[in-house]
Scaffold this active site. Structure first.
Site, PDB file in Angstrom:
ATOM      1  CD1 TRP A  15      29.543 -31.287  19.040  1.00 44.72           C
ATOM      2  CD2 TRP A  15      28.197 -30.359  17.497  1.00 44.72           C
ATOM      3  NE1 TRP A  15      30.281 -30.377  18.333  1.00 44.72           N
ATOM      4  CE2 TRP A  15      29.490 -29.791  17.365  1.00 44.72           C
ATOM      5  CE3 TRP A  15      27.172 -29.938  16.643  1.00 44.72           C
ATOM      6  CZ2 TRP A  15      29.787 -28.818  16.421  1.00 44.72           C
ATOM      7  CZ3 TRP A  15      27.472 -28.971  15.695  1.00 44.72           C
ATOM      8  CH2 TRP A  15      28.752 -28.428  15.587  1.00 44.72           C
ATOM      9  CD  GLU A  47      33.036 -36.048  16.323  1.00 45.12           C
ATOM     10  OE1 GLU A  47      33.759 -35.721  15.355  1.00 45.12           O
ATOM     11  OE2 GLU A  47      33.098 -35.486  17.425  1.00 45.12           O
ATOM     12  CB  THR A  55      31.657 -29.932   7.093  1.00 46.06           C
ATOM     13  OG1 THR A  55      31.647 -30.950   6.096  1.00 46.06           O
ATOM     14  CG2 THR A  55      30.613 -28.887   6.749  1.00 46.06           C
ATOM     15  N   GLY A  57      27.055 -31.211   1.301  1.00 46.52           N
ATOM     16  CA  GLY A  57      28.157 -31.804   0.557  1.00 46.52           C
ATOM     17  C   GLY A  57      28.554 -33.191   1.042  1.00 46.52           C
ATOM     18  CE1 TYR A 100      38.210 -36.663  15.130  1.00 46.03           C
ATOM     19  CE2 TYR A 100      36.247 -36.976  13.776  1.00 46.03           C
ATOM     20  CZ  TYR A 100      36.901 -36.327  14.810  1.00 46.03           C
ATOM     21  OH  TYR A 100      36.253 -35.387  15.543  1.00 46.03           O
ATOM     22  CG  ASP A 131      40.636 -33.425  13.806  1.00 50.43           C
ATOM     23  OD1 ASP A 131      41.663 -33.322  14.499  1.00 50.43           O
ATOM     24  OD2 ASP A 131      39.726 -32.578  13.813  1.00 50.43           O
ATOM     25  CB  CYS A 159      52.124 -18.354  18.853  1.00 50.08           C
ATOM     26  SG  CYS A 159      52.194 -19.453  17.415  1.00 50.08           S
ATOM     27  CB  CYS A 200      54.851 -24.762  20.904  1.00 53.64           C
ATOM     28  SG  CYS A 200      54.507 -25.080  19.160  1.00 53.64           S
TER      29      CYS A 200
END
Length: 364
Positions: A27, A40, A46, A84, A123, A141, A202, A211
DNA sequence: GACGCGTGGCC
DNA sequence: TGGCCAAGCGT
């Protein structure tokens, strides 16, 4: 005083990392709003690896918005078989028809209109607007919430709706000029590849040095998320009803109701039973008879367990001989006699495909 | 705000 | 092995 860029040590390194490391996904070939939209929807809850083959087949079968809008719903559902959350397929189909009729087949490019489409929430709206149209809209998301909750050490429960709103505000403030789609995708890509739930990488993270979650040793306890309720266990008696006479060699399938769990999908007839009454053939025959199916419960074939998000089915499958099915039941068009080969014309949930194939295997 | 809604992979 | 999780949305 004007803040030029409140997050210089996040946005820039993130985008640079994304440019160098983004995956080559089907995509991402172009930014056709319809193609982005389909991707999307499929990606909701999924995994990417699961979606890819479905997406390829779907775009081959329904290459354009009009092609999908003109397709029968059953074909759309069949294309979704095994993926699903089947209401996604029905809602997408509804929404695409709406776009064809109301907007001349052009996917809306503003939040209000696109959010009014079935199956398009905050979203998905943000994802389409930013990726396909370049609009500076957040697309928050689970990945984005995990990344931001760690980077800013946000301890709000991400299962609460209000937390998403907080994250959206943050993203709006961080959004770089002219790169909305890339920024949203970079956040998600970082969450998918580096800032993973269980063992975040990390040491190779492009924003590690700023962070807060990492700096304070909190990365493994973030994000905070309330635990889901365990699935409720239910016992089901499943009838593999084989036909006689003109239905010899076929078995009976049933179409599920238009709403609710596995809506409009096909299945073997099955009935809720109490744990202590299972395997009583009389009860099974009574339940079948209430559906207009006159059959004898025969041998036990197999048990199969299947867990949904909220339900756990313990299925006891029995072989049955179908003497006849009432005219009323057959004319309801929710019951059919089919062969295994006919299954290609009907959309089944995976659990029933497994059961039927298992039976077919041991019979041949 | 809480719940209903699928499936398969992972450790 | 089983609990957790994955690019959420509708009601």
């Amino acid at each position: 005083m004007i803040e030029m860029d409140p997050h210089p040590d996040f946005t820039a390194p993130l985008l640079e990392w994304y440019d160098a490391n983004k995956r080559d996904l089907p995509w991402r070939k172009n930014t056709d709003p319809y193609r982005i939209w389909v991707s999307e929807i499929m990606l909701q809850q999924t995994r990417v690896d699961t979606v890819i083959p479905y997406y390829e087949r779907f775009m081959e079968k329904f290459p354009t918005l009009d092609a999908l809008a003109e397709a029968p719903e059953d074909e759309v559902l069949k294309s979704w078989e095994g993926l699903g959350y089947y209401s996604r397929a029905r809602h997408l189909h509804m929404a695409v028809k709406e776009v064809k009729e109301r907007y001349g087949s052009r996917v809306p490019d503003n939040r209000e209109e696109i959010m009014s489409l079935k199956g398009v929430g905050p979203y998905t709206a943000g994802a389409i607007l930013s990726i396909a149209y370049g609009k500076p809209e957040p697309a928050v998301d689970g990945n984005v919430m995990r990344v931001l909750s760690r980077f800013y050490l946000i301890t709000e429960d991400i299962a609460k709706p209000g937390t998403r709103l907080l994250m959206e505000k943050l993203v709006r403030k961080m959004m770089p000029e002219g790169r909305a789609g890339d920024f949203n995708q970079a956040l998600m890509e970082l969450g998918a590849l580096i800032c993973t739930p269980k063992s975040p990488h990390c040491l190779i993270c492009p924003v590690m040095s700023n962070c807060r979650g990492r700096l304070e040793g909190m990365e493994l306890s973030l994000p905070v998320k309330k635990k889901a309720k365990p699935p409720r266990p239910v016992q089901r008696l499943v009838a593999f009803v084989e036909g006689e006479d003109e239905h010899e060699g076929k078995f009976l399938i049933r179409r599920r109701p238009d709403e609710g769990l596995l809506a409009k999908m096909w299945e073997l007839p099955h009935y809720e039973i109490q744990p202590d009454t299972m395997a009583t053939s009389q009860l099974g025959e009574q339940l079948l008879k209430e559906d207009g199916i006159y059959a004898n419960i025969g041998e036990w074939i197999l048990n199969e367990e299947h867990t949904f998000s909220h339900l756990h089915w313990e299925m006891h499958v029995y072989r049955c001989r179908g003497r006849m099915v009432s005219e009323r039941t057959l004319s309801s068009d929710r019951y059919r006699w089919i062969t295994v080969d006919d299954m290609q014309d009907y959309a089944f949930p995976n659990v029933f495909i497994r059961i039927i194939q298992n039976i077919h295997h041991r019979d041949t």
